[in-house]
Design an enzyme around this catalytic site. Structure first.
Site, short mmCIF file in Angstrom:
data_model
loop_
_atom_site.label_atom_id
_atom_site.label_comp_id
_atom_site.label_asym_id
_atom_site.label_seq_id
_atom_site.Cartn_x
_atom_site.Cartn_y
_atom_site.Cartn_z
N TRP A 1 -30.75 99.69 -5.97
CA TRP A 1 -30.58 98.47 -6.80
C TRP A 1 -31.32 98.21 -8.22
CZ3 TRP A 1 -29.15 93.02 -6.16
CH2 TRP A 1 -29.75 92.12 -6.98
N ASN B 1 -32.49 95.63 -11.58
CA ASN B 1 -32.32 94.40 -12.27
C ASN B 1 -32.87 94.40 -13.53
OD1 ASN B 1 -34.62 94.02 -9.81
ND2 ASN B 1 -35.20 92.50 -11.34
N ASP B 2 -33.67 93.61 -14.05
CA ASP B 2 -34.16 93.34 -15.60
C ASP B 2 -34.36 94.78 -16.37
OD1 ASP B 2 -34.53 91.29 -14.05
OD2 ASP B 2 -36.59 91.05 -14.74
N TRP C 1 -32.38 93.77 -3.61
CA TRP C 1 -33.88 93.82 -4.48
C TRP C 1 -34.65 94.10 -3.48
CZ3 TRP C 1 -38.21 90.81 -3.82
CH2 TRP C 1 -38.96 90.95 -4.95
N SER D 1 -41.44 93.23 -14.08
CA SER D 1 -41.00 93.43 -15.50
C SER D 1 -41.94 93.42 -16.49
CB SER D 1 -39.95 92.36 -15.60
OG SER D 1 -38.74 92.93 -14.91
N ARG E 1 -45.76 85.90 -14.97
CA ARG E 1 -45.09 87.34 -14.97
C ARG E 1 -44.32 87.55 -16.30
NH1 ARG E 1 -42.39 85.19 -10.55
NH2 ARG E 1 -40.36 84.54 -11.07
N ASP E 2 -43.93 88.70 -16.58
CA ASP E 2 -42.88 89.27 -17.30
C ASP E 2 -43.59 89.59 -18.73
OD1 ASP E 2 -41.44 89.57 -15.01
OD2 ASP E 2 -40.30 87.65 -15.72
N GLU F 1 -38.49 82.81 -16.78
CA GLU F 1 -38.87 84.65 -16.32
C GLU F 1 -38.18 85.21 -17.72
OE1 GLU F 1 -37.84 85.45 -12.04
OE2 GLU F 1 -35.94 84.71 -12.70
C1 FRU Z 1 -36.18 88.49 -13.21
C2 FRU Z 1 -37.43 89.05 -12.13
C3 FRU Z 1 -38.51 88.69 -13.14
C4 FRU Z 1 -39.47 89.92 -12.08
C5 FRU Z 1 -38.31 90.78 -11.78
C6 FRU Z 1 -38.57 91.41 -10.38
O1 FRU Z 1 -34.97 89.01 -12.61
O2 FRU Z 1 -37.53 87.87 -11.16
O3 FRU Z 1 -39.32 87.72 -13.12
O4 FRU Z 1 -40.50 90.36 -12.92
O5 FRU Z 1 -37.30 90.26 -11.81
O6 FRU Z 1 -37.79 92.37 -10.04
#
Ligand code: FRU
Length: 507
Positions: free
Chosen positions: A46, A48-49, A73, A109, A172-173, A227
């Protein structure tokens, strides 16, 4: 930076080896029916970001949130691909695995910059569940730092910004940049009162960070977290963008589970951000989230989004992989909007472009254009002023079963529609995008991959990204005109196939 911020639970190279073996296992049975040819995706697992987008030592680097242990996830690591030209990509070894106590439940992230010492420096979020198992009692999140001399092997430096309040459930991020000799960091916060905010910190030395201000607070009290915030200059303006949790759908807007957008305004170091536009979505499709921008060496502002498969069913999960990026896009200012266009380099993937010239379709007429397109880059211009059909567009991923995704101009709505109601696989539903009709023409560019469609409207004034999972058999493209008082007039139409972005074939 002392205990427990750098307390190690595991050795990174051993964790990365274990994760890579899992990817290889999943890959062995990967089903490629929808696996992308011209979009970044993990070899398996999987994603994501987009994370750590950067240009370092002659190559573009794209890292991403990765679960190497399954196609859902979880277990967040950082995967990595790199490219010399933004066209052809190389799979690199996995970059980051959770090994510190503070990131026990995931390396979340973050972003990358070339540091004052010339090393690639990443800032990311170390994540733990407060109750040790899930989000029910919130997250314990801290901003962490790691450095690399080659963009491939990272040395962790531990926490640089701890969470200041245990009533903060999301923190975060981090996104970092340098300006006027000072380093700036922004990240998303859900306050103890559950408001979505973006906090700004500054630093002289990249390791010691001081709170500067709340640089943005979402006006809607239902929006509880922003986010993956980003903040960047564009011409004489500044853009703040974020991925909003809690935003409710209204009319055509914000119809996805979570939605990513931006506001444009002014900002000076040491001052507040002055918002000058409304909030606009980055993308009007079903699947776009957590975009991150970065600056190319020639000064262009580029963005990758994650094509977020938030709504079930998510059929690619059965195939050993899940999730892809959008194609890289260049971002420019267009009045109170951002214009997003696939980077010019993307056209290097064009093969065998077929020119259909101008086409006139009778009411309810159709014309088959291509019998089997796994990938396509379609350019078409519709004469809206002279056409009288009610809907004019293309059935894409059209199989013998009648399955297809329709991309059309709809004269009742005055908008472009991407409609998946004839799909057997995946979530259905439609999305629409507004159209400026003042020129009497509509220009569409449609990038088709094995499991996705991106529609670029009027040179990027609007853009839509959606998964579309075709049924079995050849995947045709058909031009259609539907209902109305008269003909559909297409000024020009051409279709190219797209080559693969991968330097080495996976098999
Ligand atoms: C956004 C998010 C971020 C986090 C990451 C975790 O899609 O939820 O805020 O850092 O994905 O995978």
């Amino acid at each position: 930076m002392n205990q427990p911020t750098t307390k190690e639970n595991a050795d990174m190279s051993a964790q990365l080896d274990k994760a890579q073996k899992s990817i290889d296992r999943l890959f062995a049975t990967r089903n490629d029916r929808w696996y992308p040819q011209c979009h970044i995706a993990s070899k398996a697992g999987w994603i994501n970001d987009p994370n750590g987008l950067s240009y370092y030592k002659g190559r573009y680097h794209a890292y991403f949130q990765l679960n190497p242990y399954g196609s859902e996830w979880g277990n967040m690591h950082w995967g990595h691909v790199s490219s010399a030209d933004l066209v052809t990509w190389r799979r690199e070894p996995l970059a980051m695995a959770p090994t510190l106590e503070v990131e026990k439940d995931g390396v979340f992230s973050g972003s990358a910059v070339v540091g004052d010492d010339g090393r690639l420096t990443i800032y990311y979020t170390g994540h733990r569940w407060r109750n040790g198992v899930n989000e029910d009692e919130g997250n314990l999140q801290e901003q962490c730092m790691a450095v690399s001399s080659d963009g491939i092997h990272f040395e962790k430096k531990g926490v640089v910004i701890p969470c200041p309040d245990d009533k903060i459930l999301h923190f975060r991020d981090p996104k970092v940049w340098k300006m006027g000799g000072l380093w700036y960091m922004v990240f998303g916060v859900s306050t103890p009162a559950h408001r979505g905010e973006i906090w700004m910190y500054t630093s002289n030395d990249m390791e010691h960070w001081t709170f500067d201000r709340v640089v943005y607070r979402h006006p809607d009290p239902e929006v509880f977290m922003l986010e993956c915030p980003d903040m960047f200059p564009l011409e004489d303006k500044w853009v703040i963008c974020y991925s909003a949790m809690g935003l409710k759908p209204h009319g055509f807007e914000a119809r996805n589970h979570n939605n990513a957008g931006y506001v444009i305004g002014s900002w000076q170091p040491g001052g507040d951000f002055q918002q000058e536009t409304e909030f606009h979505l980055w993308d009007d499709g079903h699947n776009f989230y957590a975009p991150q921008t970065f600056q190319a060496p020639d000064g262009r502002r580029l963005v990758f989004g994650w094509m977020s498969p938030f709504t079930e069913p998510i059929p690619m999960q059965e195939d050993g992989w899940c999730g892809q990026f959008t194609v890289p896009r260049e971002v420019t200012l267009a009045g109170d909007h951002l214009r997003c266009l696939p980077v010019r380099e993307f056209s290097d993937l064009d093969q065998d472009r077929q020119d259909f010239g101008s086409i006139e379709l009778e009411v309810n007429g159709s014309q088959d254009l291509v019998d089997d397109a796994q990938t396509a880059d379609i350019a078409m211009e519709i004469d809206l002023a002279k056409s009288q059909a009610e809907r004019i567009g293309l059935e894409i991923h059209r199989t013998q079963s009648g399955d297809h995704t329709l991309v059309c101009y709809d004269d009742q709505l005055g908008r472009v529609v991407l409609d998946r109601h004839c799909n057997t696989y995946g979530d259905r539903g439609y999305r629409t995008a507004p159209v400026d009709k003042s020129s009497g023409k509509l220009k569409l560019r449609i990038i088709v991959d094995r499991g996705s469609i991106e529609v670029v409207i009027n040179d990027g004034l609007e853009i839509m990204s959606s998964y579309s999972f075709p049924a079995e058999g050849p995947r045709g493209i058909r031009l259609i005109a539907e209902s109305g008082e008269g003909k559909a007039l297409i000024d020009s139409l051409s279709i190219a196939r797209l080559g693969t972005i991968w330097e080495e074939p996976d098999r």
